[in-house]
Design an enzyme around this catalytic site. Sequence first.
Site, short mmCIF file in Angstrom:
data_model
loop_
_atom_site.label_atom_id
_atom_site.label_comp_id
_atom_site.label_asym_id
_atom_site.label_seq_id
_atom_site.Cartn_x
_atom_site.Cartn_y
_atom_site.Cartn_z
N GLY A 89 0.83 -1.19 0.00
CA GLY A 89 0.00 0.00 0.00
C GLY A 89 0.87 1.25 0.00
N ILE A 92 4.55 6.84 -3.40
CA ILE A 92 5.96 6.72 -3.77
C ILE A 92 6.86 6.93 -2.55
CG2 ILE A 92 6.26 9.17 -4.40
CD1 ILE A 92 7.98 8.08 -6.80
N THR A 93 7.91 6.14 -2.49
CA THR A 93 8.86 6.19 -1.38
C THR A 93 10.27 6.04 -1.93
OG1 THR A 93 7.27 5.23 0.17
CG2 THR A 93 9.56 5.09 0.79
N ALA A 160 8.72 6.49 6.85
CA ALA A 160 7.62 6.11 5.96
C ALA A 160 7.25 4.65 6.20
CB ALA A 160 8.02 6.31 4.50
N MET A 161 5.99 4.31 5.94
CA MET A 161 5.51 2.94 6.11
C MET A 161 4.58 2.55 4.99
SD MET A 161 4.81 2.63 10.20
CE MET A 161 6.17 2.93 11.34
N CYS A 191 5.56 10.15 -0.53
CA CYS A 191 4.29 9.52 -0.13
C CYS A 191 3.08 10.26 -0.69
CB CYS A 191 4.18 9.42 1.40
SG CYS A 191 5.54 8.48 2.14
#
Length: 234
Positions: A89, A92-93, A160-161, A191
Amino acid sequence: MNKQIVFRDLGFRDYKQAWDDQEALFQEILQLKSANRKAAVPVPTPNYFLFVEHPHVYTLGKSGDKNNLLVPEAVLKSRGASFYHINRGGDITYHGPGQVVGYPILDLENFFTDIHKYLRLLEEMVILTLADYGLKGERSQGETGVWLDVGTPRARKICAMGVRASRWVTMHGFALNVNTDLSYFDLMVPCGIRDKGVTSLSAELGRHLPMEEVKTRLQQHFLELFGGRNSLDS
């Protein structure tokens, strides 16, 4: 329920290689769960937690918008970075050197069956780790991850996750900026969130941090929050 967790440090590894490592463990657990449905005596499912540091790479989640990548992929290549569409899920990271990436591959039926709780506990693990360094990490309503100075013009993301889960088995996880080169975040909308910045532990503290020390603290807090046991301690 098996609460033992096997921790593995993959070191510095290509994103696709680490993704394949995750998928292999993920499928191992799913296949065992399927076999257990027919077994007279079910075999406990294992739990894994992978630490890794990636070369420069941008990943886009299945619901992400590629317009949040602000440059052509050719520019990424010129900066030594790769790009992947992946099955987690989130949007962008960026991952890269100096960032602690963690991939818990858990059978949540060994702990609890609540994805929302799982994400909140991952955030809490990071918040507690930041507190060890004198920083106040916070949640931002409606935005998964960990932030500093939420609700102010200086709000900035430090972790971030993005996760995937199937039949209560998890993969993917979190990326905590420790000694990260933050200029790589300028090539995207992190994100998909346009009105907040990014930061790192080293930027906040003004010094380089030992990566192993940060990973040890994350592991300790993870075990405490999940009521888990390091498999080496059993």
